[in-house]
Design a protein around this motif. Structure first.
Motif, PDB file in Angstrom:
ATOM      1  N   TYR A  63       0.842  -1.199   0.000  1.00 13.12           N
ATOM      2  CA  TYR A  63       0.000   0.000   0.000  1.00 13.12           C
ATOM      3  C   TYR A  63       0.877   1.250   0.000  1.00 13.12           C
ATOM      4  O   TYR A  63       0.630   2.195  -0.762  1.00 13.12           O
ATOM      5  N   ALA A  64       1.894   1.258   0.854  1.00 18.20           N
ATOM      6  CA  ALA A  64       2.766   2.426   0.956  1.00 18.20           C
ATOM      7  C   ALA A  64       3.557   2.654  -0.330  1.00 18.20           C
ATOM      8  O   ALA A  64       3.694   3.792  -0.794  1.00 18.20           O
ATOM      9  N   LEU A  65       4.080   1.582  -0.911  1.00 19.42           N
ATOM     10  CA  LEU A  65       4.854   1.716  -2.143  1.00 19.42           C
ATOM     11  C   LEU A  65       3.992   2.233  -3.289  1.00 19.42           C
ATOM     12  O   LEU A  65       4.446   3.039  -4.116  1.00 19.42           O
ATOM     13  N   ALA A  66       2.742   1.790  -3.332  1.00 21.15           N
ATOM     14  CA  ALA A  66       1.845   2.214  -4.409  1.00 21.15           C
ATOM     15  C   ALA A  66       1.511   3.694  -4.317  1.00 21.15           C
ATOM     16  O   ALA A  66       1.067   4.289  -5.317  1.00 21.15           O
ATOM     17  N   ARG A  67       1.703   4.288  -3.161  1.00 26.28           N
ATOM     18  CA  ARG A  67       1.358   5.699  -2.959  1.00 26.28           C
ATOM     19  C   ARG A  67       2.571   6.615  -2.916  1.00 26.28           C
ATOM     20  O   ARG A  67       2.440   7.794  -2.575  1.00 26.28           O
ATOM     21  N   LEU A  68       3.714   6.094  -3.301  1.00 25.41           N
ATOM     22  CA  LEU A  68       4.893   6.944  -3.394  1.00 25.41           C
ATOM     23  C   LEU A  68       4.765   7.874  -4.603  1.00 25.41           C
ATOM     24  O   LEU A  68       4.317   7.449  -5.673  1.00 25.41           O
ATOM     25  N   PRO A  69       5.162   9.120  -4.462  1.00 24.12           N
ATOM     26  CA  PRO A  69       5.183  10.002  -5.631  1.00 24.12           C
ATOM     27  C   PRO A  69       6.247   9.547  -6.614  1.00 24.12           C
ATOM     28  O   PRO A  69       7.190   8.840  -6.229  1.00 24.12           O
ATOM     29  N   PRO A  70       6.130   9.913  -7.881  1.00 25.29           N
ATOM     30  CA  PRO A  70       7.153   9.530  -8.862  1.00 25.29           C
ATOM     31  C   PRO A  70       8.530  10.021  -8.423  1.00 25.29           C
ATOM     32  O   PRO A  70       8.664  11.086  -7.825  1.00 25.29           O
ATOM     33  N   GLY A  71       9.527   9.220  -8.728  1.00 27.20           N
ATOM     34  CA  GLY A  71      10.874   9.616  -8.331  1.00 27.20           C
ATOM     35  C   GLY A  71      11.827   8.454  -8.383  1.00 27.20           C
ATOM     36  O   GLY A  71      12.109   7.925  -9.470  1.00 27.20           O
ATOM     37  N   PRO A  72      12.299   7.983  -7.229  1.00 27.91           N
ATOM     38  CA  PRO A  72      13.306   6.918  -7.213  1.00 27.91           C
ATOM     39  C   PRO A  72      12.782   5.625  -7.835  1.00 27.91           C
ATOM     40  O   PRO A  72      11.582   5.337  -7.823  1.00 27.91           O
ATOM     41  N   ASP A  73      13.697   4.866  -8.364  1.00 24.18           N
ATOM     42  CA  ASP A  73      13.383   3.561  -8.946  1.00 24.18           C
ATOM     43  C   ASP A  73      13.218   2.551  -7.807  1.00 24.18           C
ATOM     44  O   ASP A  73      14.143   2.319  -7.036  1.00 24.18           O
ATOM     45  N   VAL A  74      12.021   1.971  -7.684  1.00 22.08           N
ATOM     46  CA  VAL A  74      11.722   1.031  -6.603  1.00 22.08           C
ATOM     47  C   VAL A  74      11.982  -0.391  -7.091  1.00 22.08           C
ATOM     48  O   VAL A  74      11.421  -0.822  -8.104  1.00 22.08           O
ATOM     49  N   ARG A  75      12.819  -1.111  -6.367  1.00 19.24           N
ATOM     50  CA  ARG A  75      13.136  -2.494  -6.733  1.00 19.24           C
ATOM     51  C   ARG A  75      13.013  -3.391  -5.504  1.00 19.24           C
ATOM     52  O   ARG A  75      13.497  -3.059  -4.430  1.00 19.24           O
ATOM     53  N   ARG A  76      12.381  -4.558  -5.683  1.00 16.34           N
ATOM     54  CA  ARG A  76      12.268  -5.547  -4.617  1.00 16.34           C
ATOM     55  C   ARG A  76      13.409  -6.548  -4.734  1.00 16.34           C
ATOM     56  O   ARG A  76      13.683  -7.072  -5.818  1.00 16.34           O
ATOM     57  N   VAL A  77      14.029  -6.811  -3.604  1.00 18.68           N
ATOM     58  CA  VAL A  77      15.157  -7.739  -3.568  1.00 18.68           C
ATOM     59  C   VAL A  77      14.708  -9.039  -2.912  1.00 18.68           C
ATOM     60  O   VAL A  77      14.379  -9.058  -1.723  1.00 18.68           O
ATOM     61  N   PRO A  78      14.671 -10.141  -3.661  1.00 19.67           N
ATOM     62  CA  PRO A  78      14.285 -11.418  -3.048  1.00 19.67           C
ATOM     63  C   PRO A  78      15.361 -11.892  -2.077  1.00 19.67           C
ATOM     64  O   PRO A  78      16.553 -11.876  -2.400  1.00 19.67           O
ATOM     65  N   ILE A  79      14.934 -12.294  -0.886  1.00 16.62           N
ATOM     66  CA  ILE A  79      15.880 -12.697   0.150  1.00 16.62           C
ATOM     67  C   ILE A  79      15.821 -14.214   0.344  1.00 16.62           C
ATOM     68  O   ILE A  79      14.860 -14.738   0.911  1.00 16.62           O
ATOM     69  N   PRO A  80      16.832 -14.951  -0.119  1.00 17.04           N
ATOM     70  CA  PRO A  80      16.863 -16.397   0.148  1.00 17.04           C
ATOM     71  C   PRO A  80      17.089 -16.663   1.633  1.00 17.04           C
ATOM     72  O   PRO A  80      17.694 -15.855   2.336  1.00 17.04           O
TER      73      PRO A  80
END
Length: 259
Positions: free
Chosen positions: A67-84
């Protein structure tokens, strides 16, 4: 139907005249915790800092983060890092490289990979690391080096059950956390207020029965309420004449072993 992600979808109507629930699906219920997480995340991203999100299993950490990520204003590149599970520094390094879509082979030398990461992270990024309690201390120290790099304007979002305790093992990283967000269980009043928005069937359940389900079974856990919802839908679809009204909730709680 994805109970853990609250993506249950069904058209449900009970025979015998009483409409139990009719819905094209359920969505994210905007609780106070979600709003607080979104506000905190905007602040941390603007500051280029580190954020920690913690909470018990099933309280809605992942939903709050989404929810929070979806409401970020445009700007930084958001990337999810999978954690083994039990990721080493090398595995984490390559997981971050993969999240950034860098073409780095696993047999590449460490310095080469680090150089590629440093180059990619010169532009603003938000790296989202969920389940960071899985990381070894050396891997957490590697995240600390990323956060400390003045040439890499990188925001780190470090989430997971037990993540606060894991971060305390690395004082230098813990000291860099700008905001700590704890996702608590729902209070009884919150459960009664938000459940009808989660799925219409809860609008047909008397408040005292919601309170009973919460006390004996859910205990403020949103995932448990989603499981109860799924069991109610299943009961209506498989045997619509067996239960009616609040008895559906009682039966669903028994399936979970709470009543």
């Amino acid at each position: 139907m994805e109970v853990g992600g609250f993506l249950i979808s069904a058209e449900v109507e009970q025979d015998g005249g009483e409409d139990v629930a009719t819905s094209a699906g359920v969505g994210v219920v905007v609780t106070e915790a979600l709003e607080q997480t979104a506000s905190a995340l905007r602040h941390v991203v603007a500051a280029g800092g580190v954020m920690n999100i913690d909470g018990a299993p099933g309280t809605g950490k992942t939903i709050a983060l989404q929810y929070a990520l979806a409401r970020l204003p445009p700007g930084p590149d958001v990337r999810r890092v999978p954690i083994p599970v039990g990721a080493t520094v090398s595995q984490l390094r390559h997981a971050i490289a993969g999240a950034l879509a860098l073409k780095v082979r696993h047999d590449n030398r460490r310095n080469t990979t680090d150089q590629a990461l440093a180059t990619a992270l010169r532009s603003p990024h938000v790296l989202v690391c969920d389940d960071i309690q899985r990381l070894s201390p050396p891997a957490l120290e590697y995240l600390c080096r990323l956060a400390a790099d003045p040439g890499a304007p990188t925001t780190l979002i470090l989430a997971g059950t037990g993540s606060t305790q894991a971060l305390q093992r690395i004082p230098e990283l813990a000291s860099r956390i700008l905001t700590r967000q704890h996702i608590p269980p729902l209070t009884p009043a919150q459960a009664q207020a938000v459940l009808p928005a989660f799925h219409p069937l809860w609008g047909r359940v008397p408040p005292q029965h919601i309170a009973r389900a919460d006390e004996r079974c859910a205990r403020g856990n949103f995932r448990a309420f989603a499981q109860i919802t799924a069991h109610v839908i299943d009961a209506v679809l498989t045997n619509p004449l067996e239960y009616s009204g609040s008895a559906l909730v009682e039966a669903a709680c028994r399936r979970l072993g709470g009543i």
